[in-house]
Design a protein around this motif. Structure first.
Motif, PDB file in Angstrom:
ATOM      1  N   LYS A   1     -42.865  71.510  67.231  1.00  0.00           N
ATOM      2  CA  LYS A   1     -41.898  71.651  66.132  1.00  0.00           C
ATOM      3  C   LYS A   1     -42.076  70.540  65.106  1.00  0.00           C
ATOM      4  CE  LYS A   1     -38.195  73.812  68.813  1.00  0.00           C
ATOM      5  NZ  LYS A   1     -36.831  73.584  69.342  1.00  0.00           N
ATOM      6  N   ARG A   2     -42.247  69.309  65.575  1.00  0.00           N
ATOM      7  CA  ARG A   2     -42.417  68.170  64.660  1.00  0.00           C
ATOM      8  C   ARG A   2     -43.682  68.299  63.825  1.00  0.00           C
ATOM      9  NH1 ARG A   2     -40.510  65.017  69.151  1.00  0.00           N
ATOM     10  NH2 ARG A   2     -42.623  64.360  69.712  1.00  0.00           N
ATOM     11  N   ASN A   3     -44.639  69.060  64.312  1.00  0.00           N
ATOM     12  CA  ASN A   3     -45.913  69.250  63.602  1.00  0.00           C
ATOM     13  C   ASN A   3     -46.006  70.613  62.929  1.00  0.00           C
ATOM     14  OD1 ASN A   3     -47.969  66.898  64.088  1.00  0.00           O
ATOM     15  ND2 ASN A   3     -46.753  67.078  65.953  1.00  0.00           N
ATOM     16  N   ASP A   4     -44.832  71.215  62.652  1.00  0.00           N
ATOM     17  CA  ASP A   4     -44.765  72.516  61.972  1.00  0.00           C
ATOM     18  C   ASP A   4     -45.550  73.600  62.692  1.00  0.00           C
ATOM     19  OD1 ASP A   4     -43.117  71.483  59.942  1.00  0.00           O
ATOM     20  OD2 ASP A   4     -44.880  70.736  58.863  1.00  0.00           O
ATOM     21  N   ARG A   5     -45.424  73.610  64.015  1.00  0.00           N
ATOM     22  CA  ARG A   5     -46.101  74.611  64.837  1.00  0.00           C
ATOM     23  C   ARG A   5     -45.079  75.367  65.667  1.00  0.00           C
ATOM     24  NH1 ARG A   5     -51.446  74.741  64.938  1.00  0.00           N
ATOM     25  NH2 ARG A   5     -52.500  73.140  63.760  1.00  0.00           N
ATOM     26  N   ASN A   6     -45.445  76.575  66.038  1.00  0.00           N
ATOM     27  CA  ASN A   6     -44.584  77.417  66.856  1.00  0.00           C
ATOM     28  C   ASN A   6     -44.405  76.757  68.222  1.00  0.00           C
ATOM     29  OD1 ASN A   6     -44.115  79.512  68.963  1.00  0.00           O
ATOM     30  ND2 ASN A   6     -43.992  80.836  67.167  1.00  0.00           N
TER      31      ASN A   6
ATOM     32  N   LEU B   1     -49.687  77.424  63.814  1.00  0.00           N
ATOM     33  CA  LEU B   1     -49.018  76.947  62.595  1.00  0.00           C
ATOM     34  C   LEU B   1     -47.916  77.913  62.183  1.00  0.00           C
ATOM     35  CD1 LEU B   1     -51.846  75.619  60.267  1.00  0.00           C
ATOM     36  CD2 LEU B   1     -49.883  74.340  61.131  1.00  0.00           C
ATOM     37  N   VAL B   2     -46.800  77.330  61.743  1.00  0.00           N
ATOM     38  CA  VAL B   2     -45.698  78.143  61.228  1.00  0.00           C
ATOM     39  C   VAL B   2     -45.939  78.291  59.725  1.00  0.00           C
ATOM     40  CG1 VAL B   2     -43.210  78.236  60.859  1.00  0.00           C
ATOM     41  CG2 VAL B   2     -44.125  77.268  62.964  1.00  0.00           C
ATOM     42  N   SER B   3     -45.956  79.525  59.259  1.00  0.00           N
ATOM     43  CA  SER B   3     -46.220  79.721  57.828  1.00  0.00           C
ATOM     44  C   SER B   3     -44.978  80.012  57.048  1.00  0.00           C
ATOM     45  CB  SER B   3     -47.216  80.835  57.617  1.00  0.00           C
ATOM     46  OG  SER B   3     -46.924  81.964  58.392  1.00  0.00           O
TER      47      SER B   3
END
Length: 79
Positions: free
Chosen positions: A66-71, A77-79
């Motif tokens: 989450k802290r790295n903008d990932r699911n 990666l969360v787009s």
């Protein structure tokens, strides 16, 4: 000169699973949800030995993602 994984993001990978890595403090963490391996960075140098890696607990791994903008389930990666 300390290690900056952003510069090597396309070439550095988990030696066991070949998954990408994200930085979390003094560690590099695999985005692979099955292995959840964490590699230490010592004196600014990543120690990319599977024998030196530790498995991150599921909940902690999800928070790192989450802290790295990932699911937090897949590591993508969360787009």
């Amino acid at each position: 000169m300390s290690f900056d994984p952003q510069h090597l993001q396309d070439i550095i990978a988990c030696p066991k699973t070949k998954a990408k890595l994200v930085r979390d403090g003094d560690f590099l963490v695999s985005i692979d949800p099955a292995s959840r391996l964490r590699y230490p960075i010592k004196d600014g140098i990543p120690v990319m030995l599977v024998e030196e890696a530790t498995k991150v607990p599921q909940e902690e791994w999800a928070e790192i993602m989450k802290r790295n903008d990932r699911n937090p389930v897949s590591g993508e990666l969360v787009s």
